[in-house]
Motif scaffolding. Structure first.
Motif, mmCIF file in Angstrom:
data_model
loop_
_atom_site.group_PDB
_atom_site.id
_atom_site.type_symbol
_atom_site.label_atom_id
_atom_site.label_comp_id
_atom_site.label_asym_id
_atom_site.label_seq_id
_atom_site.Cartn_x
_atom_site.Cartn_y
_atom_site.Cartn_z
ATOM 1 N N UNK A 161 0.816 -1.216 0.000
ATOM 2 C CA UNK A 161 0.000 0.000 0.000
ATOM 3 C C UNK A 161 0.846 1.260 0.000
ATOM 4 N N UNK A 167 9.366 -0.270 19.432
ATOM 5 C CA UNK A 167 8.115 -0.628 20.117
ATOM 6 C C UNK A 167 7.350 -1.588 19.222
ATOM 7 N N UNK A 183 3.777 -3.813 19.080
ATOM 8 C CA UNK A 183 2.458 -4.165 19.624
ATOM 9 C C UNK A 183 1.749 -5.001 18.563
ATOM 10 N N UNK A 206 1.116 -6.943 15.482
ATOM 11 C CA UNK A 206 1.781 -7.015 14.182
ATOM 12 C C UNK A 206 2.271 -5.643 13.708
ATOM 13 N N UNK A 207 2.324 -4.666 14.608
ATOM 14 C CA UNK A 207 2.788 -3.304 14.232
ATOM 15 C C UNK A 207 4.026 -2.951 15.049
ATOM 16 N N UNK A 208 4.855 -2.107 14.448
ATOM 17 C CA UNK A 208 6.066 -1.683 15.159
ATOM 18 C C UNK A 208 6.404 -0.241 14.808
ATOM 19 N N UNK A 209 7.052 0.415 15.772
ATOM 20 C CA UNK A 209 7.635 1.739 15.520
ATOM 21 C C UNK A 209 9.104 1.630 15.870
ATOM 22 N N UNK A 232 7.575 3.249 10.690
ATOM 23 C CA UNK A 232 6.477 2.385 11.142
ATOM 24 C C UNK A 232 6.480 1.149 10.253
ATOM 25 N N UNK A 241 4.775 -3.019 9.534
ATOM 26 C CA UNK A 241 3.739 -4.029 9.782
ATOM 27 C C UNK A 241 4.279 -5.387 9.386
ATOM 28 N N UNK A 274 5.703 0.585 6.516
ATOM 29 C CA UNK A 274 4.441 1.226 6.102
ATOM 30 C C UNK A 274 4.587 2.746 6.037
ATOM 31 N N UNK A 275 5.538 3.277 6.790
ATOM 32 C CA UNK A 275 5.776 4.724 6.739
ATOM 33 C C UNK A 275 7.213 5.000 7.147
ATOM 34 N N UNK A 279 -1.014 12.528 14.675
ATOM 35 C CA UNK A 279 -0.150 11.469 14.148
ATOM 36 C C UNK A 279 1.150 12.049 13.595
ATOM 37 N N UNK A 280 2.142 11.171 13.455
ATOM 38 C CA UNK A 280 3.425 11.592 12.862
ATOM 39 C C UNK A 280 3.179 12.143 11.454
ATOM 40 N N UNK A 328 4.732 11.990 7.903
ATOM 41 C CA UNK A 328 5.678 11.071 7.267
ATOM 42 C C UNK A 328 5.904 11.438 5.814
ATOM 43 N N UNK A 333 -0.319 2.534 16.381
ATOM 44 C CA UNK A 333 0.807 2.368 15.450
ATOM 45 C C UNK A 333 0.308 2.289 14.008
ATOM 46 N N UNK A 383 -0.139 5.699 12.712
ATOM 47 C CA UNK A 383 1.100 6.491 12.768
ATOM 48 C C UNK A 383 1.130 7.393 13.998
ATOM 49 N N UNK A 384 0.705 6.814 15.130
ATOM 50 C CA UNK A 384 0.807 7.523 16.412
ATOM 51 C C UNK A 384 1.657 6.683 17.356
#
Lengths: 144, 236
Positions: free
Chosen positions: A62, A98, A100, A102-105, A114, A116, A125-126, A136-137, A139, B171, B174-175
């Motif tokens: 995406x 970080x 959580x 299936x997502x990560x920063x 970011x 996935x 993803x970003x 939100x950030x 990007x 996440x 994008x937060x």
């Protein structure tokens, strides 16, 4: 008496199962954190080396589609433009990861990514993200 | 095995089912609806993920996800809170004309004679009903304490799994993630919690008041059909 012994054994078994499940969950999170961090490092290494095709392969589908639509060109060219226009700044070392689900920063010295988790592994993803207070950030490269 | 043995076993099984049908039917209903929630919840999450260009999750992955866990535990905690409040509340609070209430004038924990505790315990009373000290006190309040304990554990589980689900969603948007303290003071946590509490309290209030004037023939939750509206603490 037999019932009570059985009950005690069941409680012990449940406690051991819960402890193992907890340790298993911790192991999974640690594994995912390491994998997401490693993917971010690979992404930044490809950016620094100017390997645009590798950068494109690291993006989530995406995000790649959105990048191509916005730039009205193929992904390698679009990502080259993003690097030149400082939408993907040099990142430096990893400061924090970080995870959580299936997502990560991944917070690096000069950038935040970011990611996935996809069937083939972690995808970006970003990227080129800057924090904003209570929003939100922002990007440079992100999905639609 | 003789035919008589088989008949005896079938008879015992049939009697067990009849005598425990209330618990068994509701337990099976719980499992069936939990499975339904699993399927519907996964479909809803996958709709969101696919629309965002992210891969859908499998059934096992969803069953072990924080998204499913928070949806389950937020309902559990409110149900156990409802029963905990009802059990403790009806010790002291009365409702004239309701079969859910004790008779007017009997508010409180009542005497040992009325409760068959201490020296008033009978031969068939549970052993701890006559036990002195903490065992007697604990057993006398065990139903409410267990319901209250399950409520607190479920609410804690909601807060922990809610933190994980909330952060995964942040996440995706994008937060940055928040800690447990940040989550339990967030609008998401209190919105999930209070929307369940209000419906439980409404259900209890409705039951206490509607059962004054309405009847359900044969149900122990109702007064007998011919009982006067003013009769309090009478169950059918």
């Amino acid at each position: 008496m037999r019932g009570r012994r059985c009950g005690g054994a069941a409680v012990r078994a449940a406690a051991v199962s819960l402890a193992l499940a907890g340790l298993g969950a911790c192991g999974v999170v640690e594994e995912r954190r390491n994998a997401a961090g490693a993917e971010a490092v690979r992404f930044e290494a490809a950016r620094d080396a100017g390997r645009h095709a590798l950068l494109c392969a690291a993006l989530a589908p995406g995000t790649r589609d959105e990048l191509e639509e916005t730039a009205r060109s193929g992904c390698p060219e679009a990502i080259r433009q993003a690097v030149e226009e400082d939408d993907l700044p040099p990142a430096g070392a990893v400061r924090a990861v970080d995870v959580w689900g299936d997502r990560a920063r991944v917070v690096l010295e000069g950038d935040t990514l970011f990611l996935s988790r996809f069937p083939g592994g972690w995808k970006v993803t970003a990227a080129g993200c800057e924090p904003r207070p209570d929003r939100p950030y922002r990007c440079g490269v992100k999905g639609g | 095995m003789t035919p008589a043995d088989g008949d005896g076993r079938a008879g015992r099984a049939g009697r067990f089912l009849r005598e425990n049908s209330l618990g068994l039917v509701f337990l099976l209903g719980f499992l069936a609806t939990l499975a339904g929630q699993l399927l519907a919840g996964r479909a809803e999450l996958n709709n969101d993920l696919v629309s965002e260009g992210l891969p859908p999750v499998g059934l096992l992955a969803y069953a072990t996800s924080s998204d499913f866990a928070v949806d389950v535990t937020e309902n559990w905690q409110s149900e156990y809170l409802q029963f905990f409040l009802y059990i403790f509340g009806t010790v002291w609070l009365l409702q004239r004309g309701s079969p859910e209430s004790k008779e007017i004038g009997r508010a409180g924990t009542e005497s040992d004679r009325e409760q068959r505790t201490g020296t008033h315990a009978r031969a068939d009373s549970p052993r701890w009903a006559s036990a002195p000290g903490w065992r007697g006190v604990l057993f006398s309040r065990s139903l409410g304490l267990v319901m209250g304990g399950i409520f607190l554990l479920s609410w804690l589980a909601q807060s922990v799994t809610g933190t994980a689900a909330y952060n995964e969603e942040r996440l995706r948007s994008l937060e940055g993630p928040v800690g447990w303290g940040g989550y339990v003071t967030s609008a998401d946590f209190w919105s999930r919690t209070l929307q369940n509490w209000q419906s439980e309290l409404l259900a209890v209030a409705s039951m206490a008041v509607l059962s004054i004037y309405l009847r359900q023939r044969g149900s122990p939750e109702s007064k007998p059909v011919g009982a006067p509206h003013s009769a309090t603490g009478v169950e059918g």
